[in-house]
Write a protein that holds these residues in place. Structure first.
Motif, short mmCIF file in Angstrom:
data_model
loop_
_atom_site.label_atom_id
_atom_site.label_comp_id
_atom_site.label_asym_id
_atom_site.label_seq_id
_atom_site.Cartn_x
_atom_site.Cartn_y
_atom_site.Cartn_z
N UNK A 63 -5.12 -10.31 2.31
CA UNK A 63 -4.98 -11.18 1.28
C UNK A 63 -3.49 -11.87 1.16
N UNK A 64 -3.40 -13.14 1.14
CA UNK A 64 -2.24 -13.90 1.12
C UNK A 64 -1.22 -13.58 0.08
N UNK A 65 -1.68 -13.03 -0.94
CA UNK A 65 -0.71 -12.60 -2.02
C UNK A 65 -0.42 -11.16 -1.82
N UNK A 66 -0.47 -10.41 -0.78
CA UNK A 66 0.00 -9.34 0.01
C UNK A 66 0.65 -9.46 1.32
N UNK A 67 1.28 -10.72 1.51
CA UNK A 67 1.70 -10.96 3.16
C UNK A 67 2.85 -10.28 3.14
N UNK A 68 3.87 -10.13 2.21
CA UNK A 68 5.05 -9.56 2.20
C UNK A 68 5.10 -7.86 1.85
N UNK A 69 5.90 -7.33 2.71
CA UNK A 69 5.91 -5.70 2.39
C UNK A 69 6.06 -5.25 0.97
N UNK A 70 7.24 -6.06 0.15
CA UNK A 70 7.28 -5.78 -1.36
C UNK A 70 6.07 -5.82 -1.99
N UNK A 71 5.29 -7.00 -1.72
CA UNK A 71 4.15 -6.96 -2.59
C UNK A 71 2.99 -6.05 -2.26
N UNK A 72 3.08 -5.42 -1.01
CA UNK A 72 2.25 -4.24 -0.80
C UNK A 72 2.93 -3.15 -1.58
N UNK A 73 4.00 -2.91 -1.56
CA UNK A 73 4.78 -1.86 -2.24
C UNK A 73 4.13 -2.00 -3.64
N UNK A 106 10.91 -2.20 -12.79
CA UNK A 106 11.99 -3.25 -12.61
C UNK A 106 12.01 -3.62 -11.42
N UNK A 107 11.67 -2.79 -10.36
CA UNK A 107 11.94 -3.53 -9.06
C UNK A 107 11.88 -2.49 -7.94
N UNK A 108 12.54 -3.00 -6.79
CA UNK A 108 12.55 -2.11 -5.58
C UNK A 108 13.78 -1.97 -5.38
N UNK A 109 14.37 -0.69 -4.80
CA UNK A 109 15.53 -0.44 -4.33
C UNK A 109 15.58 0.24 -2.90
N UNK A 110 15.97 -0.42 -2.07
CA UNK A 110 15.87 0.26 -0.63
C UNK A 110 17.13 0.55 -0.14
N UNK A 111 17.21 1.92 0.19
CA UNK A 111 18.40 2.68 0.67
C UNK A 111 18.72 2.74 1.94
N UNK A 112 17.42 2.87 2.58
CA UNK A 112 17.58 2.74 4.03
C UNK A 112 16.87 1.87 4.58
N UNK A 113 17.56 0.45 4.50
CA UNK A 113 16.88 -0.74 5.13
C UNK A 113 16.75 -0.57 6.70
N UNK A 114 17.64 0.09 7.45
CA UNK A 114 17.40 0.13 8.87
C UNK A 114 16.22 0.82 9.27
N UNK A 115 15.76 1.93 8.49
CA UNK A 115 14.53 2.62 8.49
C UNK A 115 13.19 1.96 8.33
N UNK A 126 7.84 -7.37 11.15
CA UNK A 126 9.01 -7.42 10.82
C UNK A 126 9.42 -8.53 9.83
N UNK A 127 8.45 -9.78 9.91
CA UNK A 127 8.65 -10.89 9.16
C UNK A 127 8.27 -10.83 7.64
N UNK A 128 7.67 -9.48 7.61
CA UNK A 128 7.33 -9.26 5.94
C UNK A 128 8.32 -8.54 5.28
N UNK A 129 9.43 -8.08 6.04
CA UNK A 129 10.64 -7.37 5.40
C UNK A 129 11.33 -8.12 4.59
#
Length: 148
Positions: A63-73, A106-115, A126-129
Motif C-alpha cells: 500500500x503506497x500509504x504505508x511506504x514509510x516506517x512511521x506510517x506502518x507504526x 500525538x506522535x512517535x518518539x524514537x529513543x534508540x534510532x541506531x537500533x 532503510x529508505x523508509x526510516x
C-alpha cells in the motif's frame, strides 16, 4: 538479550495512550520473524506474565500509504488501541524484542534510532526510516478520485 525498558507500558493503552515501539532482536526465533516479517513496525505493551503483546504492520500488500516506517507504526498503533481483530498480532516472550521508543496519539518518539536503523538495514528498508527522532502525528489527506 532483550532490551526492554523499565518504563514499558503495562496493559493495552486507551485511545491516545502510550504504547512501546519495538524491533525484533537479532537472535529471534525463525517462526516469530516469519510471522512479523522484516521491516515491520511493531507496537505493543507488556503483560504481567513477562510476555509482550504486539501489533505489527509490514505492508504485505505494498500500500503506497504505508511506504514509510512511521506510517506502518501508526497503522499498527491504531489497531492496538482499537483492539481490532487482526492476524497482525502476537503475544511472545520479551526476549524476542528490543524497545526503541514510544508512540501515542500525538506522535512517535524514537529513543534508540541506531537500533531502528539496524533493523531497517537488515530488512532492506532503510529508505523508509524516519529522518528525526520525534515524528508528530499528521492527518493523511484522502485522495478524491472524482478530481483526478
Amino acid at each position: 538479550m532483550s532490551a526492554i525498558g523499565q518504563d514499558i507500558p503495562m496493559e493495552r493503552p486507551d485511545t491516545d495512550g502510550r504504547a512501546a515501539l519495538f524491533v525484533l532482536t537479532s537472535g529471534v526465533k525463525e517462526d516469530v520473524l516469519l510471522t512479523v516479517r522484516k521491516g515491520a513496525a511493531i507496537v505493543g505493551f507488556a503483560n504481567h506474565d513477562h510476555t509482550v503483546t504486539v501489533y505489527f504492520e509490514s505492508n504485505r500488500f505494498d500500500d503506497p500509504l504505508l511506504a514509510k516506517w512511521e506510517q506502518k507504526a501508526r497503522k499498527a498503533y491504531d489497531r492496538l488501541i482499537e483492539n481490532a481483530p487482526t492476524v497482525s498480532k502476537l503475544t511472545a516472550v520479551r526476549e524476542s524484542f528490543e524497545q526503541i521508543g514510544y508512540i501515542n496519539g500525538k506522535g512517535i518518539t524514537i529513543r534508540r534510532m541506531d537500533i531502528l536503523k539496524r533493523w531497517l538495514i537488515y530488512s532492506d528498508a532503510i529508505d523508509s526510516c524516519p529522518t528525526t527522532e520525534v515524528v508528530p502525528r499528521t492527518v493523511l489527506a484522502k485522495v478524491d478520485s472524482t478530481k483526478a
